[in-house]
Design an enzyme around this catalytic site. Structure first.
Site, PDB file in Angstrom:
ATOM      1  N   ARG A   1      15.244   9.504  61.886  1.00 36.41           N
ATOM      2  CA  ARG A   1      16.685   9.370  61.792  1.00 36.41           C
ATOM      3  C   ARG A   1      17.449  10.014  62.949  1.00 36.41           C
ATOM      4  O   ARG A   1      18.656   9.832  63.073  1.00 36.41           O
ATOM      5  CB  ARG A   1      17.178   9.955  60.464  1.00 36.41           C
ATOM      6  CG  ARG A   1      16.628   9.255  59.222  1.00 36.41           C
ATOM      7  CD  ARG A   1      16.733   7.744  59.294  1.00 36.41           C
ATOM      8  NE  ARG A   1      18.086   7.258  59.576  1.00 36.41           N
ATOM      9  CZ  ARG A   1      18.362   6.031  59.962  1.00 36.41           C
ATOM     10  NH1 ARG A   1      17.384   5.154  60.152  1.00 36.41           N
ATOM     11  NH2 ARG A   1      19.598   5.664  60.179  1.00 36.41           N
TER      12      ARG A   1
ATOM     13  N   ASN B   1      17.981  10.935  72.143  1.00 37.91           N
ATOM     14  CA  ASN B   1      17.949  11.985  73.152  1.00 37.91           C
ATOM     15  C   ASN B   1      16.494  12.396  73.379  1.00 37.91           C
ATOM     16  O   ASN B   1      15.596  12.047  72.586  1.00 37.91           O
ATOM     17  CB  ASN B   1      18.841  13.171  72.745  1.00 37.91           C
ATOM     18  CG  ASN B   1      18.358  13.883  71.490  1.00 37.91           C
ATOM     19  OD1 ASN B   1      17.252  14.407  71.444  1.00 37.91           O
ATOM     20  ND2 ASN B   1      19.203  13.913  70.462  1.00 37.91           N
TER      21      ASN B   1
ATOM     22  N   GLU C   1       8.492   2.209  59.482  1.00 33.36           N
ATOM     23  CA  GLU C   1       8.076   3.562  59.839  1.00 33.36           C
ATOM     24  C   GLU C   1       8.957   4.115  60.954  1.00 33.36           C
ATOM     25  O   GLU C   1       9.342   5.291  60.940  1.00 33.36           O
ATOM     26  CB  GLU C   1       6.607   3.567  60.275  1.00 33.36           C
ATOM     27  CG  GLU C   1       5.633   3.245  59.165  1.00 33.36           C
ATOM     28  CD  GLU C   1       4.192   3.499  59.601  1.00 33.36           C
ATOM     29  OE1 GLU C   1       3.898   4.597  60.103  1.00 33.36           O
ATOM     30  OE2 GLU C   1       3.363   2.587  59.459  1.00 33.36           O
ATOM     31  N   LEU C   2       9.281   3.275  61.911  1.00 34.15           N
ATOM     32  CA  LEU C   2      10.136   3.698  63.014  1.00 34.15           C
ATOM     33  C   LEU C   2      11.504   4.154  62.498  1.00 34.15           C
ATOM     34  O   LEU C   2      12.063   5.152  62.972  1.00 34.15           O
ATOM     35  CB  LEU C   2      10.295   2.538  64.000  1.00 34.15           C
ATOM     36  CG  LEU C   2      11.233   2.749  65.194  1.00 34.15           C
ATOM     37  CD1 LEU C   2      10.750   3.899  66.075  1.00 34.15           C
ATOM     38  CD2 LEU C   2      11.338   1.456  66.009  1.00 34.15           C
TER      39      LEU C   2
ATOM     40  N   ARG D   1       3.989  10.155  66.171  1.00 34.40           N
ATOM     41  CA  ARG D   1       3.439   8.809  66.064  1.00 34.40           C
ATOM     42  C   ARG D   1       2.355   8.475  67.078  1.00 34.40           C
ATOM     43  O   ARG D   1       1.675   7.448  66.939  1.00 34.40           O
ATOM     44  CB  ARG D   1       4.576   7.788  66.181  1.00 34.40           C
ATOM     45  CG  ARG D   1       5.599   7.918  65.070  1.00 34.40           C
ATOM     46  CD  ARG D   1       4.976   7.757  63.702  1.00 34.40           C
ATOM     47  NE  ARG D   1       5.980   7.770  62.650  1.00 34.40           N
ATOM     48  CZ  ARG D   1       5.756   7.443  61.389  1.00 34.40           C
ATOM     49  NH1 ARG D   1       4.538   7.083  61.003  1.00 34.40           N
ATOM     50  NH2 ARG D   1       6.720   7.491  60.490  1.00 34.40           N
TER      51      ARG D   1
ATOM     52  N   GLN E   1      18.720  -3.444  64.780  1.00 31.71           N
ATOM     53  CA  GLN E   1      17.548  -4.263  64.465  1.00 31.71           C
ATOM     54  C   GLN E   1      17.916  -5.733  64.305  1.00 31.71           C
ATOM     55  O   GLN E   1      19.018  -6.072  63.847  1.00 31.71           O
ATOM     56  CB  GLN E   1      16.882  -3.762  63.178  1.00 31.71           C
ATOM     57  CG  GLN E   1      15.573  -4.467  62.835  1.00 31.71           C
ATOM     58  CD  GLN E   1      14.941  -3.922  61.563  1.00 31.71           C
ATOM     59  OE1 GLN E   1      15.559  -3.157  60.827  1.00 31.71           O
ATOM     60  NE2 GLN E   1      13.708  -4.318  61.298  1.00 31.71           N
TER      61      GLN E   1
ATOM     62  N   ARG F   1      12.309   5.673  59.991  1.00 33.53           N
ATOM     63  CA  ARG F   1      12.293   6.982  59.336  1.00 33.53           C
ATOM     64  C   ARG F   1      12.693   8.099  60.288  1.00 33.53           C
ATOM     65  O   ARG F   1      13.020   9.200  59.849  1.00 33.53           O
ATOM     66  CB  ARG F   1      10.905   7.257  58.750  1.00 33.53           C
ATOM     67  CG  ARG F   1      10.530   6.334  57.593  1.00 33.53           C
ATOM     68  CD  ARG F   1       9.083   6.504  57.194  1.00 33.53           C
ATOM     69  NE  ARG F   1       8.807   7.859  56.739  1.00 33.53           N
ATOM     70  CZ  ARG F   1       7.570   8.324  56.484  1.00 33.53           C
ATOM     71  NH1 ARG F   1       6.529   7.521  56.662  1.00 33.53           N
ATOM     72  NH2 ARG F   1       7.388   9.541  56.070  1.00 33.53           N
TER      73      ARG F   1
END
Length: 250
Positions: A99, A190, A94-95, A201, A105, A97
């Site tokens: 972009r 940023n 989910e994170l 979220r 990772q 997504r």
């Protein structure tokens, strides 16, 4: 046996600001570097370095005005980098997504799995029977992973490059690992992107795990630029978890 991993978020880098020469303007002493660079960018657009409007002369009032009128592009000049551990790969997906953030990772192909560290969902962790069932399922999947890994390494024994041999085995065997498997990220964004991530979220409609991440990020980023995040109101939901909302982001 599976080991429960807890969320850990740390600030590892943030914007620094050096006032340019040849400009008669000094940062507000109360402002952080991130807050100063956003103010400078805004004033550079109109060359209002002399702070002609007393209502926006202070850095915090200037930035509050920027957010109120939606000049969010100015926030793109300041960045922060966070190191995230104890996040499940499900929440990690989910994170990813978002972009406008940048990610590095943990590699399951290169890094040995070691202990089976997993993130236990709160709804499962609070029920002893469900937790036991969950841990047993994780342990079973890890047993299968180890067996697959061993067999795959034997199948690729002819490969002379040991590193390549291990990577080939891991990239195939990892398919059996559960979504709850812990992953780790270095995330840079940023401040506009961070605000958008938190707004999306930290909402009550977001998954509980990524909501906890968003709230942890909010707490850290407030420390680097209070005036850019103090419009977020943190409140408690009926289940005891928290959420955050801003009137300036829909």
């Amino acid at each position: 046996m599976a080991v429960a991993s807890n969320l850990d978020v740390q600030l590892v880098a943030a914007t620094r600001f050096t006032p340019p020469t040849g400009v008669e303007w000094e940062p507000d002493p109360a402002a952080s570097p991130a807050e100063s660079v956003v103010e400078f960018a805004g004033r550079a657009c109109y060359e209002t370095f002399d702070r002609p409007n007393p209502h926006t002369a202070a850095n915090d009032s200037y930035l509050h005005h920027v957010i109120e009128v939606g000049h969010d592009a100015l926030l793109e000049h300041a960045t922060a980098t966070l190191y995230v551990r104890g996040l499940s790969r499900a929440a990690g997906n989910e994170l990813l997504r978002h972009r406008h953030l940048s990610f590095s990772q943990l590699s399951q192909r290169y890094v040995p799995a070691g202990q089976s560290e997993v993130v236990v969902p709160v709804a499962i962790a609070e029920d002893p029977e469900l937790r036991e069932l969950f841990v047993r399922a994780v342990d079973d999947s890890r047993f299968v992973y180890d067996e697959l890994l061993r067999a795959l390494e034997e199948d690729t024994a002819a490969e002379p490059n040991a590193l390549l041999r291990r990577k080939k085995a891991r990239q195939a065997a990892r398919a059996i690992l559960p979504n709850a498997t812990e992953t780790r990220f270095v995330v840079t964004g940023n401040y506009r992107a961070w605000r958008e991530f938190i707004a999306a979220r930290a909402s009550e409609h977001a998954d509980a795990e990524i909501r906890a991440l968003a709230l942890a990020c909010l707490d850290l980023l407030r420390g680097t630029a209070p005036s850019l995040f103090d419009d977020f109101l943190v409140s408690e939901l009926a289940d005891g978890t928290k959420m955050a909302t801003s009137p300036y982001i829909q």
